[in-house]
Design a protein around this motif. Sequence first.
Motif, short mmCIF file in Angstrom:
data_model
loop_
_atom_site.label_atom_id
_atom_site.label_comp_id
_atom_site.label_asym_id
_atom_site.label_seq_id
_atom_site.Cartn_x
_atom_site.Cartn_y
_atom_site.Cartn_z
N ARG A 1 10.08 -18.25 -9.85
CA ARG A 1 10.56 -16.87 -9.95
C ARG A 1 9.96 -16.14 -11.14
N ALA A 2 9.78 -16.84 -12.25
CA ALA A 2 9.26 -16.18 -13.44
C ALA A 2 7.82 -15.73 -13.26
N SER A 3 7.08 -16.41 -12.37
CA SER A 3 5.67 -16.09 -12.20
C SER A 3 5.42 -15.14 -11.03
N LEU A 4 6.48 -14.68 -10.37
CA LEU A 4 6.30 -13.75 -9.26
C LEU A 4 5.75 -12.42 -9.78
N ASP A 5 4.70 -11.96 -9.16
CA ASP A 5 4.03 -10.74 -9.59
C ASP A 5 4.83 -9.51 -9.15
N PRO A 6 5.30 -8.68 -10.08
CA PRO A 6 6.07 -7.49 -9.70
C PRO A 6 5.28 -6.55 -8.81
N VAL A 7 3.96 -6.46 -9.00
CA VAL A 7 3.13 -5.60 -8.17
C VAL A 7 3.12 -6.10 -6.72
N SER A 8 3.05 -7.43 -6.56
CA SER A 8 3.09 -7.99 -5.22
C SER A 8 4.44 -7.77 -4.56
N LEU A 9 5.51 -7.90 -5.33
CA LEU A 9 6.85 -7.70 -4.79
C LEU A 9 7.04 -6.28 -4.29
N LYS A 10 6.42 -5.31 -4.96
CA LYS A 10 6.54 -3.92 -4.55
C LYS A 10 5.86 -3.65 -3.21
N LYS A 11 4.97 -4.54 -2.81
CA LYS A 11 4.28 -4.38 -1.53
C LYS A 11 5.08 -4.96 -0.37
N MET A 12 6.24 -5.55 -0.69
CA MET A 12 7.10 -6.13 0.35
C MET A 12 8.33 -5.25 0.55
N LYS A 13 8.62 -4.94 1.80
CA LYS A 13 9.80 -4.14 2.13
C LYS A 13 10.69 -4.93 3.07
N PHE A 14 11.97 -5.03 2.74
CA PHE A 14 12.93 -5.78 3.54
C PHE A 14 13.88 -4.80 4.23
N VAL A 15 13.99 -4.93 5.54
CA VAL A 15 14.87 -4.08 6.34
C VAL A 15 15.71 -4.99 7.22
N TYR A 16 16.99 -4.65 7.37
CA TYR A 16 17.90 -5.54 8.10
C TYR A 16 18.60 -4.82 9.26
N PRO A 17 17.86 -4.52 10.33
CA PRO A 17 18.50 -3.94 11.51
C PRO A 17 19.46 -4.95 12.14
N ARG A 18 20.68 -4.50 12.45
CA ARG A 18 21.73 -5.42 12.90
C ARG A 18 21.72 -5.64 14.42
N SER A 19 21.04 -4.79 15.15
CA SER A 19 21.03 -4.92 16.60
C SER A 19 19.62 -4.70 17.12
N VAL A 20 19.40 -5.06 18.38
CA VAL A 20 18.06 -4.87 18.95
C VAL A 20 17.74 -3.39 19.06
N GLU A 21 18.77 -2.55 19.25
CA GLU A 21 18.54 -1.10 19.30
C GLU A 21 18.03 -0.58 17.96
N GLU A 22 18.66 -1.06 16.87
CA GLU A 22 18.20 -0.67 15.54
C GLU A 22 16.79 -1.18 15.27
N LEU A 23 16.51 -2.39 15.72
CA LEU A 23 15.18 -2.98 15.52
C LEU A 23 14.13 -2.15 16.26
N LEU A 24 14.41 -1.79 17.50
CA LEU A 24 13.47 -0.97 18.28
C LEU A 24 13.23 0.36 17.57
N GLY A 25 14.30 0.95 17.02
CA GLY A 25 14.15 2.21 16.32
C GLY A 25 13.29 2.09 15.07
N ASN A 26 13.48 1.02 14.32
CA ASN A 26 12.68 0.80 13.11
C ASN A 26 11.20 0.65 13.45
N ILE A 27 10.92 -0.08 14.50
CA ILE A 27 9.52 -0.30 14.88
C ILE A 27 8.90 1.00 15.40
N ALA A 28 9.66 1.74 16.20
CA ALA A 28 9.14 2.97 16.78
C ALA A 28 8.83 4.03 15.72
N ARG A 29 9.51 3.96 14.56
CA ARG A 29 9.30 4.95 13.50
C ARG A 29 8.27 4.54 12.46
N LEU A 30 7.66 3.38 12.63
CA LEU A 30 6.74 2.90 11.61
C LEU A 30 5.56 3.85 11.39
#
Length: 218
Positions: free
Chosen positions: A29-58
């Motif tokens: 954890r101490a060696s994790l690059d903050p710049v690399s972490l900023k390039k990762m985005k976490f999204v938690y759609p709770r249903s398949v409908e939400e997932l489809l919406g997230n993908i369609a808006r990319l």
Amino acid sequence: MAASELGLKVLFLCPSPMQTLPAALQDGRASLDPVSLKKMKFVYPRSVEELLGNIARLHVQDRVPPNLVIVDGLDRYLCAEGEGAGEQQQQVAAHLSALLHDTASFLSQVLTGACAETPADPCRRCQVIASYSLSGKGQGEAAIGDPTLSVVERYFPVGCTLDREHPSAGAQEWRASFSGSPCTVGRGPQLGQQWRLTFSPSGAMECSVISEKSLDAD
């Protein structure tokens, strides 16, 4: 994490938030690059409908779209119960897989215009990785007997199957094998080749090729 360290943008989609870092990352954890972490985005759609919406808006969410889209727990989005659930599940699987495929193709065109690198540079492509759990079924049995997985596989040129092996000295071992279209040979692990992933109790991972002699012995 490996993709973000290469400078690629990563979108991680999952039904529920991760409670802790994977064991393999906790000690570092101490060696994790903050710049690399900023390039990762976490999204938690709770249903398949939400997932489809997230993908369609990319294609409209960011000026520069992600290079890698990871959908963790695809099977959890495709679960259905009741009469006709199997057919409905397969239809949703086809819709979702087709949307992922078409979105990745479109975003790759956008990235081609956004990147000033060589045509072979990975920043010019958007790729998709999806996980599908087949827990409770024997090796090889699930891949043949799961019609929903068969639908999903039509849209993904390469598949990686992980089978858990007998642990030794507290470690966890998994056997990984790749399958897919012959046109994908040379762009990644050799199709038909098998690998062994070993996770120590501390979370450290080792990867080794399984020789043909070992396969014959099995």
